[in-house]
Design a protein around this motif. Structure first.
Motif, PDB file in Angstrom:
ATOM      1  N   PRO A 154       0.792  -1.071  -0.020  1.00  0.00           N
ATOM      2  CA  PRO A 154       0.035  -0.010  -0.046  1.00  0.00           C
ATOM      3  C   PRO A 154       0.819   1.287   0.115  1.00  0.00           C
ATOM      4  N   PHE A 155       0.163   2.331  -0.567  1.00  0.00           N
ATOM      5  CA  PHE A 155       0.927   3.445  -0.414  1.00  0.00           C
ATOM      6  C   PHE A 155       0.634   3.979   0.840  1.00  0.00           C
ATOM      7  N   ASP A 156       1.397   4.291   1.822  1.00  0.00           N
ATOM      8  CA  ASP A 156       1.408   4.672   3.167  1.00  0.00           C
ATOM      9  C   ASP A 156       2.593   5.269   3.801  1.00  0.00           C
ATOM     10  N   ILE A 157       2.308   6.606   4.042  1.00  0.00           N
ATOM     11  CA  ILE A 157       3.409   7.188   4.493  1.00  0.00           C
ATOM     12  C   ILE A 157       3.753   6.914   5.947  1.00  0.00           C
ATOM     13  N   ASN A 158       3.044   5.991   6.673  1.00  0.00           N
ATOM     14  CA  ASN A 158       3.230   5.552   8.007  1.00  0.00           C
ATOM     15  C   ASN A 158       3.964   4.069   8.142  1.00  0.00           C
ATOM     16  N   ALA A 159       4.197   3.638   6.884  1.00  0.00           N
ATOM     17  CA  ALA A 159       4.452   2.090   6.794  1.00  0.00           C
ATOM     18  C   ALA A 159       5.854   1.771   7.539  1.00  0.00           C
ATOM     19  N   GLY A 160       6.732   2.614   7.721  1.00  0.00           N
ATOM     20  CA  GLY A 160       7.879   2.649   8.349  1.00  0.00           C
ATOM     21  C   GLY A 160       7.732   2.353   9.732  1.00  0.00           C
ATOM     22  N   ARG A 161       6.455   2.790  10.464  1.00  0.00           N
ATOM     23  CA  ARG A 161       6.210   2.832  11.726  1.00  0.00           C
ATOM     24  C   ARG A 161       5.636   1.409  12.517  1.00  0.00           C
ATOM     25  N   GLY A 162       5.218   0.585  11.439  1.00  0.00           N
ATOM     26  CA  GLY A 162       4.631  -0.557  11.851  1.00  0.00           C
ATOM     27  C   GLY A 162       3.378  -0.726  12.567  1.00  0.00           C
ATOM     28  N   ILE A 163       2.735   0.423  12.249  1.00  0.00           N
ATOM     29  CA  ILE A 163       1.448   0.646  12.827  1.00  0.00           C
ATOM     30  C   ILE A 163       0.036   0.367  11.847  1.00  0.00           C
ATOM     31  N   SER A 164       0.527   0.005  10.577  1.00  0.00           N
ATOM     32  CA  SER A 164      -0.483   0.013   9.383  1.00  0.00           C
ATOM     33  C   SER A 164      -1.421  -1.248   9.443  1.00  0.00           C
ATOM     34  N   PRO A 165      -2.454  -1.420   9.093  1.00  0.00           N
ATOM     35  CA  PRO A 165      -3.221  -2.663   8.832  1.00  0.00           C
ATOM     36  C   PRO A 165      -2.471  -3.455   7.551  1.00  0.00           C
ATOM     37  N   GLY A 166      -2.790  -4.844   7.848  1.00  0.00           N
ATOM     38  CA  GLY A 166      -1.756  -5.447   6.655  1.00  0.00           C
ATOM     39  C   GLY A 166      -2.621  -5.693   5.616  1.00  0.00           C
ATOM     40  N   ILE A 167      -3.201  -4.602   4.679  1.00  0.00           N
ATOM     41  CA  ILE A 167      -4.176  -5.081   3.511  1.00  0.00           C
ATOM     42  C   ILE A 167      -3.480  -5.819   2.520  1.00  0.00           C
ATOM     43  N   GLN A 168      -2.183  -5.739   2.228  1.00  0.00           N
ATOM     44  CA  GLN A 168      -1.496  -6.404   1.173  1.00  0.00           C
ATOM     45  C   GLN A 168      -1.472  -7.863   1.456  1.00  0.00           C
ATOM     46  N   GLN A 169      -1.267  -8.202   2.799  1.00  0.00           N
ATOM     47  CA  GLN A 169      -1.058  -9.613   2.986  1.00  0.00           C
ATOM     48  C   GLN A 169      -2.683 -10.164   2.948  1.00  0.00           C
ATOM     49  N   TRP A 170      -3.537  -9.485   3.542  1.00  0.00           N
ATOM     50  CA  TRP A 170      -5.069  -9.829   3.436  1.00  0.00           C
ATOM     51  C   TRP A 170      -5.515 -10.084   2.022  1.00  0.00           C
ATOM     52  N   LEU A 171      -5.155  -9.079   1.207  1.00  0.00           N
ATOM     53  CA  LEU A 171      -5.753  -9.130  -0.239  1.00  0.00           C
ATOM     54  C   LEU A 171      -5.027 -10.329  -0.912  1.00  0.00           C
ATOM     55  N   GLN A 172      -3.673 -10.656  -0.490  1.00  0.00           N
ATOM     56  CA  GLN A 172      -2.987 -11.809  -1.212  1.00  0.00           C
ATOM     57  C   GLN A 172      -3.543 -13.025  -0.756  1.00  0.00           C
ATOM     58  N   ASN A 173      -3.802 -13.321   0.543  1.00  0.00           N
ATOM     59  CA  ASN A 173      -4.683 -14.324   0.970  1.00  0.00           C
ATOM     60  C   ASN A 173      -5.879 -14.580   0.462  1.00  0.00           C
TER      61      ASN A 173
END
Length: 171
Positions: free
Chosen positions: A45-64
């Motif tokens: 995901p395009f996510d400016i907070n990705a490096g903080r480790g607080i984002s929901p894992g939507i890529q993993q969920w979509l891949q599943n």
């Protein structure tokens, strides 16, 4: 005696295979065309907070979810193969070209996460989520889903109920 039995068995197998191929050719009046399943690549995901480790894992969920879907072929995101290719924070088709030079995909799923309200607790942080589908062969990109002010669990629940919409948009 053993050699003779081997020769007889070999001839029998050869005749049996020949008969099977002849029957298949006789039964097939017209060639059967099987359309290949479209291959799908889900970008991080395009996510400016990705490096903080607080984002929901939507890529993993979509891949599943894509892995369970028999109508598509999922390409697991090849991080190693794309080490020198810019793929982070991509939310538009014009930035997909470097990845498509290395990976062949029919459909690309793009997502964007926006932190709306940070509460200090990952379970109660609120997010906006936007999904786009990029049809590589046609060059068309369309907005598919927009979710606003949801927690990570609520996002997964909404994506779960909205997966049929995503499926239809991929066709």
């Amino acid at each position: 005696m053993f050699r003779r039995a081997e020769k007889i068995i070999t001839v029998f197998i050869f005749l049996l295979m020949n008969a099977c191929f002849s029957m298949q050719a006789a039964m097939a009046d017209e060639p059967v065309l099987v359309e290949p399943k479209p291959s799908v690549l889900v970008f991080p995901p395009f996510d400016i907070n990705a490096g903080r480790g607080i984002s929901p894992g939507i890529q993993q969920w979509l891949q599943n979810e894509m892995a369970k879907d028999s109508a598509v072929t999922l390409i697991k995101f090849p991080y190693k193969k794309l080490m020198d290719v810019p793929y982070q924070n991509v939310f538009d088709k014009k930035y997909c070209k470097p990845v498509l030079e290395k990976i062949k995909a029919d459909i690309i799923i793009l997502s964007q996460l926006e932190l709306v309200k940070e509460t200090g607790n990952m379970q109660t942080d609120l997010w906006n989520v936007h999904l786009k589908i990029y049809q590589v062969h046609t060059g068309k990109q369309k907005d598919v889903l927009s979710l606003n002010n949801l927690t990570g669990d609520a996002i997964k629940e909404q994506l779960s109920t909205g997966y049929n919409t995503l499926q239809k948009q991929m066709q």
